[in-house]
Write a protein that holds these residues in place. Structure first.
Motif, PDB file in Angstrom:
ATOM      1  N   ALA A  28       0.855  -1.181   0.000  1.00 47.11           N
ATOM      2  CA  ALA A  28       0.000   0.000   0.000  1.00 47.11           C
ATOM      3  C   ALA A  28       0.894   1.235   0.000  1.00 47.11           C
ATOM      4  N   GLY A  29       0.571   2.208  -0.835  1.00 42.42           N
ATOM      5  CA  GLY A  29       1.372   3.420  -0.954  1.00 42.42           C
ATOM      6  C   GLY A  29       2.418   3.358  -2.049  1.00 42.42           C
ATOM      7  N   ALA A  30       2.628   2.172  -2.638  1.00 40.67           N
ATOM      8  CA  ALA A  30       3.618   2.017  -3.710  1.00 40.67           C
ATOM      9  C   ALA A  30       3.062   2.492  -5.043  1.00 40.67           C
ATOM     10  N   SER A  31       3.951   2.814  -5.955  1.00 37.43           N
ATOM     11  CA  SER A  31       3.579   3.215  -7.306  1.00 37.43           C
ATOM     12  C   SER A  31       3.558   1.976  -8.197  1.00 37.43           C
ATOM     13  N   ILE A  32       2.541   1.882  -9.062  1.00 38.03           N
ATOM     14  CA  ILE A  32       2.452   0.772 -10.007  1.00 38.03           C
ATOM     15  C   ILE A  32       2.234   1.338 -11.402  1.00 38.03           C
ATOM     16  N   ALA A  33       2.583   0.545 -12.411  1.00 39.35           N
ATOM     17  CA  ALA A  33       2.366   0.906 -13.808  1.00 39.35           C
ATOM     18  C   ALA A  33       1.274   0.019 -14.382  1.00 39.35           C
ATOM     19  N   LEU A  34       0.350   0.637 -15.100  1.00 40.01           N
ATOM     20  CA  LEU A  34      -0.728  -0.099 -15.739  1.00 40.01           C
ATOM     21  C   LEU A  34      -0.617   0.152 -17.237  1.00 40.01           C
ATOM     22  N   ARG A  35      -0.481  -0.917 -18.003  1.00 40.17           N
ATOM     23  CA  ARG A  35      -0.362  -0.786 -19.455  1.00 40.17           C
ATOM     24  C   ARG A  35      -1.614  -1.301 -20.132  1.00 40.17           C
ATOM     25  N   GLY A  36      -1.937  -0.663 -21.249  1.00 36.87           N
ATOM     26  CA  GLY A  36      -3.110  -1.060 -22.002  1.00 36.87           C
ATOM     27  C   GLY A  36      -3.396  -0.080 -23.106  1.00 36.87           C
ATOM     28  N   THR A  37      -4.658   0.051 -23.458  1.00 37.99           N
ATOM     29  CA  THR A  37      -5.077   0.964 -24.521  1.00 37.99           C
ATOM     30  C   THR A  37      -6.320   1.719 -24.071  1.00 37.99           C
ATOM     31  N   GLY A  38      -6.566   2.839 -24.741  1.00 33.29           N
ATOM     32  CA  GLY A  38      -7.797   3.585 -24.509  1.00 33.29           C
ATOM     33  C   GLY A  38      -7.795   4.486 -23.295  1.00 33.29           C
ATOM     34  N   PHE A  39      -6.625   4.735 -22.692  1.00 34.75           N
ATOM     35  CA  PHE A  39      -6.556   5.637 -21.546  1.00 34.75           C
ATOM     36  C   PHE A  39      -6.637   7.078 -22.036  1.00 34.75           C
ATOM     37  N   SER A  40      -7.033   7.978 -21.164  1.00 36.91           N
ATOM     38  CA  SER A  40      -7.008   9.399 -21.492  1.00 36.91           C
ATOM     39  C   SER A  40      -5.576   9.892 -21.399  1.00 36.91           C
ATOM     40  N   VAL A  41      -5.174  10.796 -22.310  1.00 36.61           N
ATOM     41  CA  VAL A  41      -3.830  11.373 -22.256  1.00 36.61           C
ATOM     42  C   VAL A  41      -3.694  12.345 -21.093  1.00 36.61           C
ATOM     43  N   TYR A  60       0.688   9.815 -17.327  1.00 41.83           N
ATOM     44  CA  TYR A  60       0.317   9.125 -18.559  1.00 41.83           C
ATOM     45  C   TYR A  60       1.546   9.105 -19.461  1.00 41.83           C
ATOM     46  N   LEU A  61       1.794   7.980 -20.131  1.00 45.56           N
ATOM     47  CA  LEU A  61       2.932   7.866 -21.025  1.00 45.56           C
ATOM     48  C   LEU A  61       2.543   7.029 -22.236  1.00 45.56           C
ATOM     49  N   PRO A  62       2.619   7.607 -23.450  1.00 45.84           N
ATOM     50  CA  PRO A  62       2.388   6.772 -24.639  1.00 45.84           C
ATOM     51  C   PRO A  62       3.632   5.924 -24.881  1.00 45.84           C
ATOM     52  N   LEU A  63       3.464   4.660 -25.180  1.00 41.16           N
ATOM     53  CA  LEU A  63       4.605   3.770 -25.381  1.00 41.16           C
ATOM     54  C   LEU A  63       4.798   3.393 -26.841  1.00 41.16           C
ATOM     55  N   ALA A  64       3.897   3.820 -27.697  1.00 46.57           N
ATOM     56  CA  ALA A  64       3.996   3.549 -29.130  1.00 46.57           C
ATOM     57  C   ALA A  64       3.298   4.674 -29.870  1.00 46.57           C
ATOM     58  N   SER A  65       3.509   4.770 -31.151  1.00 45.44           N
ATOM     59  CA  SER A  65       2.845   5.820 -31.910  1.00 45.44           C
ATOM     60  C   SER A  65       1.338   5.613 -31.846  1.00 45.44           C
ATOM     61  N   PRO A  66       0.565   6.696 -31.831  1.00 44.51           N
ATOM     62  CA  PRO A  66      -0.888   6.558 -31.672  1.00 44.51           C
ATOM     63  C   PRO A  66      -1.542   5.941 -32.904  1.00 44.51           C
ATOM     64  N   THR A  67      -2.058   4.753 -32.726  1.00 49.52           N
ATOM     65  CA  THR A  67      -2.794   4.047 -33.769  1.00 49.52           C
ATOM     66  C   THR A  67      -3.972   3.381 -33.085  1.00 49.52           C
ATOM     67  N   ALA A  68      -4.722   2.641 -33.826  1.00 49.63           N
ATOM     68  CA  ALA A  68      -5.870   1.938 -33.233  1.00 49.63           C
ATOM     69  C   ALA A  68      -5.423   0.935 -32.179  1.00 49.63           C
ATOM     70  N   THR A  69      -4.150   0.529 -32.249  1.00 53.01           N
ATOM     71  CA  THR A  69      -3.652  -0.455 -31.290  1.00 53.01           C
ATOM     72  C   THR A  69      -2.559   0.134 -30.408  1.00 53.01           C
ATOM     73  N   GLU A  70      -2.620   1.451 -30.179  1.00 56.01           N
ATOM     74  CA  GLU A  70      -1.562   2.081 -29.389  1.00 56.01           C
ATOM     75  C   GLU A  70      -1.475   1.476 -27.994  1.00 56.01           C
ATOM     76  N   ILE A  71      -0.276   1.433 -27.488  1.00 55.87           N
ATOM     77  CA  ILE A  71      -0.032   0.939 -26.135  1.00 55.87           C
ATOM     78  C   ILE A  71       0.328   2.138 -25.272  1.00 55.87           C
ATOM     79  N   GLU A  72      -0.286   2.202 -24.115  1.00 54.35           N
ATOM     80  CA  GLU A  72      -0.094   3.334 -23.225  1.00 54.35           C
ATOM     81  C   GLU A  72       0.198   2.835 -21.820  1.00 54.35           C
TER      82      GLU A  72
END
Length: 108
Positions: A28-41, A60-72
């Protein structure tokens, strides 16, 4: 609805999809990273649910160029109110909620 990364306009898309949580076990109190698609910038528009406890994403961090399958990636802090155990995690952006099939284990 979410904002597009390279414009100021909002775009309507399907619900966010949560693909992974790193680390899978955190205190509890730790930072975590959540990866996926469709997040708000806009980080503050992503609400991360740990069971019935919610927090606002801190980045928020984009991890790939924005496409229909972008990873964020969004970063969130595990609520300090959570006790040890396993919690179902979801991401809510506006009125849309992600899949709820990933868990975070909160360590004692």
């Amino acid at each position: 609805m979410r904002r597009h990364l390279f414009t100021s306009e909002s775009v309507t898309e399907g619900p966010p999809h949560l693909a992974s949580i790193t680390p899978a076990t955190a205190a509890a109190g730790a930072s975590i990273a959540l990866r996926g698609t469709g997040f708000s910038v806009v980080a503050g528009e992503n609400i991360v649910w740990f069971g019935t406890e919610a927090v606002v994403a801190v980045s928020y961090l984009p991890l790939a160029s924005p496409t229909a399958t972008e990873i964020e990636e969004i970063q969130a802090t595990v609520p300090t109110t959570l006790t040890a155990g396993s919690y179902n995690v979801m991401v809510q952006t506006g009125d849309q909620t992600s899949n709820a099939d990933l868990n975070l284990t909160v360590s004692p």
